[in-house]
Write an enzyme that holds these catalytic residues in place. Sequence first.
Site, PDB file in Angstrom:
ATOM      1  N   GLU A   1       0.863  -1.183   0.095  1.00 17.08           N
ATOM      2  CA  GLU A   1      -0.043   0.136  -0.028  1.00 17.08           C
ATOM      3  C   GLU A   1       0.874   1.200   0.186  1.00 17.08           C
ATOM      4  O   GLU A   1       0.418   2.407  -0.790  1.00 17.08           O
ATOM      5  CB  GLU A   1      -0.971   0.147   1.047  1.00 17.08           C
ATOM      6  CG  GLU A   1      -2.194  -0.855   0.957  1.00 17.08           C
ATOM      7  CD  GLU A   1      -2.034  -2.289   1.219  1.00 17.08           C
ATOM      8  OE1 GLU A   1      -0.957  -2.570   1.510  1.00 17.08           O
ATOM      9  OE2 GLU A   1      -2.734  -3.162   0.723  1.00 17.08           O
TER      10      GLU A   1
ATOM     11  N   HIS B   1     -12.073  -4.809   8.919  1.00 14.32           N
ATOM     12  CA  HIS B   1     -12.641  -4.795   7.284  1.00 14.32           C
ATOM     13  C   HIS B   1     -13.785  -3.746   7.245  1.00 14.32           C
ATOM     14  O   HIS B   1     -14.511  -4.191   6.286  1.00 14.32           O
ATOM     15  CB  HIS B   1     -12.477  -6.158   6.637  1.00 14.32           C
ATOM     16  CG  HIS B   1     -11.203  -6.674   6.432  1.00 14.32           C
ATOM     17  ND1 HIS B   1     -10.221  -7.037   7.369  1.00 14.32           N
ATOM     18  CD2 HIS B   1     -10.661  -7.045   5.320  1.00 14.32           C
ATOM     19  CE1 HIS B   1      -9.778  -7.674   6.497  1.00 14.32           C
ATOM     20  NE2 HIS B   1      -9.615  -7.786   5.293  1.00 14.32           N
TER      21      HIS B   1
END
Lengths: 338, 332
Positions: free
Chosen positions: B64, B133
């Site tokens: 990322e 999440h």
Amino acid sequence: MSASEDSTSGKTPELGTDVLRELWRSMTREEALDTRILKGIKRGELATVIWPSRGQEAVSAAIGQVLRPDDRLITTYRGLHDHVAKGVPLTEIIGEVMGTAVGASRGKGGTMHIADPDHGVLLTTGIVGSGVPIAVGVALAAVKSGSDRVTAVTFGDGATNTGSFHEGVNLAATWQLPVVFICQNNLYAEMTPVEDTMAIEHVADRAKGVGMPGVTVDGNDPVAMVLALTEAVDRARSGGGPTLIEAVTFRFEGHYAGDSAPYIPAQQLAHQRELDPIITFPRYLLAHGFTQVELDEISAESVEAVEEALKTVLAAPLPDMEEIRSDVYADGLVVTHD
Amino acid sequence: MTETRVISIREALNEALDEALRTDPTVFLLGEDLADPAAGVNAVTRGLATKYGADRVMNTPISEAAIIGAAVGAAIEGYKPVAEIMIMDFIGIAMDQIVNHAAKVRYMSGGRTTSPITVRTAVFAGTGSGGTHSQSLEAWFMHVPGMKVVYPSNPADAKGLLLSAIFDPDPVLVIEASRLYGVKGEVPVGDGHRVPIGKAVVAKPGKDLTIVTYGQATALALQAAERLGEEGVDAEVIDLRTLLPLDMDTVLESVGRTRRAVIAHTATTVAGPGAEIAAQISAKLFGILDGPVQRVGARFTPIPARASESAVTLSVDGIVDAARTTMGAMRV
Ligand SMILES: Cc1ncc(C[n+]2csc(CCOP(=O)(O)OP(=O)(O)O)c2C)c(N)n1
């Protein structure tokens, strides 16, 4: 093994007088800049902060010699030498160190954030390791635009322990991008010696893990640095992908101006003093046709250039409030309710 | 009248990316799994790699920080990268690149380098995916000078805001809600549809109370308004569409008329976007408010597993209760 030893045994190709002279000019300018600002801070004349790189001159000077003017460079808070070597004008550097309106960023960047796209310096970051993935993106842009520009990024040994470094080098190797990763291994990360933070001896070994060439070079030897960098830059420019160069050098001052570096053992310091490139390179130059007078002249010019630039900076104003609040967004958009 | 047809938010986002890739060679996409046939867990990029090739739709490693860092570097060099962070909870890994670099290179270089990247990310709130999440982390970015943050609630805004983001000269975070990907609505046909960044819209007019909301919460706010209508309370719903810069003019104009405000979002109430909006309403309209400004969002716990998720997240009931509280305050 230093190039000076190599060359006396005839193993090192000679670099030519002009390159050698420019290396010395760059090194003396770097040293003069660092030394002058540090002195000013220590005696209370200059209210600012730098992260000194005294001792690392040879690495930066070589980078400046090998990169083309349009090649890109991304560096760190300890990057003043890199800026000098890449051609950033001294007033822009010192102006930013002092946060005045004549700085590269009109006084809004500071020592840690000097950018001068005109000379290829796209970013200086104060976040350890962060420049690595950004350099990868800069190199990607070169490929996308069909340019043969090379991107170099400098960082310390400590930076190679960050996720950013590992993510960045892996991406560059995967995409075979024209980047040269230059680790200025000055044997300390802030105040911690390199052996306390890595289980491997050579930072260059990290290259194997991602599938790119890695070399360890004597970073106190500008000739060896030029040769290693030339190979890496040529590889990058010709589509051969990235290289990791570990330039082993030393930082004689503390981490920041004001850190007296009690953690550097006296014995190590004494040993490193003998390897100081500002002391050793003139010996090489004298053995290669230069005269002491010529070398001294170049040093004196460098000291003078730094003094001149400093004078200009000290006479310059600070940025005004309008300037301080501009460039947050494009078009002067001010997004505030304050 | 512009011609429209009904498509989903996923299709609308895909159309926006398609238009950007087709009309501007400096646009490219990068992120995990973006390429066909997978086209990512969000499937927003479906078909684009096939159409534009692997150089324009770039599959990356699971990195990322490097995804955003590479986008920043390319943007400094004049490209318009659109980076995808698959799920918003992973954005922390790229936070340094977004906050310290993308948002600040313009300022710290005195405008000499800029980083107009677009970061697309998806909030998985409401999918039952648990604590790592499902988070709504938009408030993190509203704190950062140099950023822009948009969060569309319907297909037309999704397409128009994403295109505005890609061609905006500043870094923009585009937040998508995974639960909304299938939501359908009218979207103008053809190229050129844009929704301006920084402009809120009145999603439903009303005169008794203003519900300020955005993104995934907008549908809940509209349902709450309907319920309140049955109780005789005519609620106005404002869809902010952009969180940074906040269109406080539209909010203050509305609350100035209705004299009551509820702010509703899926992010946690504590230090959420509603805190900033409520503070500004209170500071500017204190004298004319007929009730205390109410904030309603997720409870201050991590998001629990599927079975209990709805117990802590924003609900229509929660918005209605908050509205009743501020309505009831007048009678005291
Ligand atoms: C991400 C991050 N962590 C910590 C710091 C604080 N810090 C500044 S310099 C430094 C040491 C870095 O060492 P190294 O990478 O070897 O570079 P050097 O300073 O020796 O050139 C640290 C820990 C920082 N700036 N960024």
